[in-house]
Write a protein that holds these residues in place. Structure first.
Motif, PDB file in Angstrom:
ATOM      1  N   GLY A  55      -0.662   4.342  -7.787  1.00 30.06           N
ATOM      2  CA  GLY A  55      -0.078   3.193  -8.572  1.00 30.06           C
ATOM      3  C   GLY A  55      -0.660   3.272 -10.180  1.00 30.06           C
ATOM      4  O   GLY A  55      -1.454   4.366 -10.482  1.00 30.06           O
ATOM      5  N   THR A  56      -0.476   2.303 -10.775  1.00 32.07           N
ATOM      6  CA  THR A  56      -1.185   2.263 -12.138  1.00 32.07           C
ATOM      7  C   THR A  56      -1.539   0.804 -12.307  1.00 32.07           C
ATOM      8  O   THR A  56      -1.344  -0.027 -11.610  1.00 32.07           O
ATOM      9  N   LEU A  57      -2.703   0.802 -13.030  1.00 32.86           N
ATOM     10  CA  LEU A  57      -3.456  -0.367 -13.332  1.00 32.86           C
ATOM     11  C   LEU A  57      -2.940  -1.014 -14.869  1.00 32.86           C
ATOM     12  O   LEU A  57      -3.263   0.049 -15.690  1.00 32.86           O
ATOM     13  N   LEU A  58      -2.780  -2.089 -15.038  1.00 34.09           N
ATOM     14  CA  LEU A  58      -2.126  -2.591 -16.232  1.00 34.09           C
ATOM     15  C   LEU A  58      -3.386  -3.315 -17.071  1.00 34.09           C
ATOM     16  O   LEU A  58      -4.187  -4.063 -16.231  1.00 34.09           O
ATOM     17  N   GLN A  93      -4.165   1.699 -22.054  1.00 41.43           N
ATOM     18  CA  GLN A  93      -2.750   1.793 -21.678  1.00 41.43           C
ATOM     19  C   GLN A  93      -2.644   1.869 -20.135  1.00 41.43           C
ATOM     20  O   GLN A  93      -3.811   1.497 -19.551  1.00 41.43           O
ATOM     21  N   ALA A  94      -1.741   1.927 -19.487  1.00 45.43           N
ATOM     22  CA  ALA A  94      -1.432   1.924 -18.062  1.00 45.43           C
ATOM     23  C   ALA A  94      -2.204   3.083 -17.673  1.00 45.43           C
ATOM     24  O   ALA A  94      -2.141   4.391 -18.073  1.00 45.43           O
ATOM     25  N   LEU A  95      -3.163   2.689 -16.637  1.00 47.84           N
ATOM     26  CA  LEU A  95      -4.066   3.671 -15.936  1.00 47.84           C
ATOM     27  C   LEU A  95      -3.715   4.140 -14.639  1.00 47.84           C
ATOM     28  O   LEU A  95      -3.622   3.410 -13.790  1.00 47.84           O
ATOM     29  N   PRO A  96      -3.146   5.229 -14.307  1.00 47.98           N
ATOM     30  CA  PRO A  96      -2.903   5.691 -13.079  1.00 47.98           C
ATOM     31  C   PRO A  96      -4.078   5.875 -12.202  1.00 47.98           C
ATOM     32  O   PRO A  96      -5.063   6.312 -12.554  1.00 47.98           O
ATOM     33  N   TYR A  97      -3.941   5.649 -10.942  1.00 46.97           N
ATOM     34  CA  TYR A  97      -5.073   5.745  -9.887  1.00 46.97           C
ATOM     35  C   TYR A  97      -4.619   6.370  -8.653  1.00 46.97           C
ATOM     36  O   TYR A  97      -3.446   6.468  -8.309  1.00 46.97           O
ATOM     37  N   GLN A  98      -5.296   7.333  -8.069  1.00 52.08           N
ATOM     38  CA  GLN A  98      -5.298   7.452  -6.779  1.00 52.08           C
ATOM     39  C   GLN A  98      -6.248   7.408  -5.728  1.00 52.08           C
ATOM     40  O   GLN A  98      -7.792   7.567  -6.316  1.00 52.08           O
ATOM     41  N   LEU A  99      -6.291   6.904  -4.835  1.00 47.40           N
ATOM     42  CA  LEU A  99      -7.263   6.335  -3.929  1.00 47.40           C
ATOM     43  C   LEU A  99      -7.233   7.141  -2.669  1.00 47.40           C
ATOM     44  O   LEU A  99      -6.195   6.550  -1.964  1.00 47.40           O
ATOM     45  N   GLY A 142       2.759   0.659  -6.754  1.00 42.78           N
ATOM     46  CA  GLY A 142       3.154   0.408  -8.104  1.00 42.78           C
ATOM     47  C   GLY A 142       2.444  -0.369  -9.111  1.00 42.78           C
ATOM     48  O   GLY A 142       1.283  -0.067  -9.087  1.00 42.78           O
ATOM     49  N   PRO A 143       2.709  -1.035 -10.259  1.00 40.22           N
ATOM     50  CA  PRO A 143       1.776  -1.518 -11.099  1.00 40.22           C
ATOM     51  C   PRO A 143       1.060  -2.590 -10.844  1.00 40.22           C
ATOM     52  O   PRO A 143       1.551  -3.483 -10.294  1.00 40.22           O
ATOM     53  N   LEU A 144      -0.284  -2.532 -10.994  1.00 37.27           N
ATOM     54  CA  LEU A 144      -1.210  -3.743 -10.471  1.00 37.27           C
ATOM     55  C   LEU A 144      -1.650  -4.542 -11.842  1.00 37.27           C
ATOM     56  O   LEU A 144      -2.237  -3.489 -12.760  1.00 37.27           O
TER      57      LEU A 144
END
Length: 150
Positions: A55-58, A93-99, A142-144
């Motif tokens: 998702g992305t971190l806002l 900015q919006a920071l994508p992540y994968q865990l 999604g966006p968090l």
């Protein structure tokens, strides 16, 4: 007499070698630039034995250290076991992540949550409200949005 001359000669050679005015630059390690999110390690394709939350971190401030963790939580809201974790650096900015995590380690019937925090200079500045993860499947959150820490 020869022994004294040899000792004096060795001492003079040692002093000459150590007494250079300029430092040797060829042996110094080159400084590595700080990792930017664009240079972050690419995880590559997802192996068959793993699953992934993405998702992305806002609203993460630039330069903030972000920690995400997938945790097993007990009935008193205490973390009991770490299933996966990731560290990122905020960009403003919006920071994508994968865990990525192992679905076999995902306990059946237990409460599993995605938790996060952001800090700057070791001080907590923001946190993520826990996100409940029900199934051990790959999924997009999604966006968090992180909230300011009290």
């Amino acid at each position: 007499m020869h022994y004294r001359a040899l000792v004096v000669l060795c001492c003079a050679a040692l002093l000459t070698a150590c007494g250079s005015d300029r430092p040797k630059t060829e042996n110094l390690p080159t400084p590595t630039p700080a990792r930017s999110p664009k240079q972050a390690d690419v995880l590559g394709p997802l192996p068959a034995y793993q699953r992934e939350l993405s998702g992305t971190l806002l609203e993460i401030p630039a330069g903030a250290d972000v920690e995400l963790a997938l945790l097993v939580i007990d009935e008193r809201d205490r973390p009991q076991r770490l299933l996966a974790s990731s560290n990122l650096i905020g960009t403003g900015q919006a920071l994508p992540y994968q865990l990525r995590f192992n679905p076999e380690a995902f306990p059946a019937g237990a409460r599993v949550e995605l938790r996060g925090r952001a800090s700057r200079s070791g001080q907590l500045i923001m946190h993520l409200q826990p996100v409940r993860i029900i199934q051990a499947q790959s999924q997009a959150t999604g966006p968090l949005r992180f909230e300011k820490a009290p």
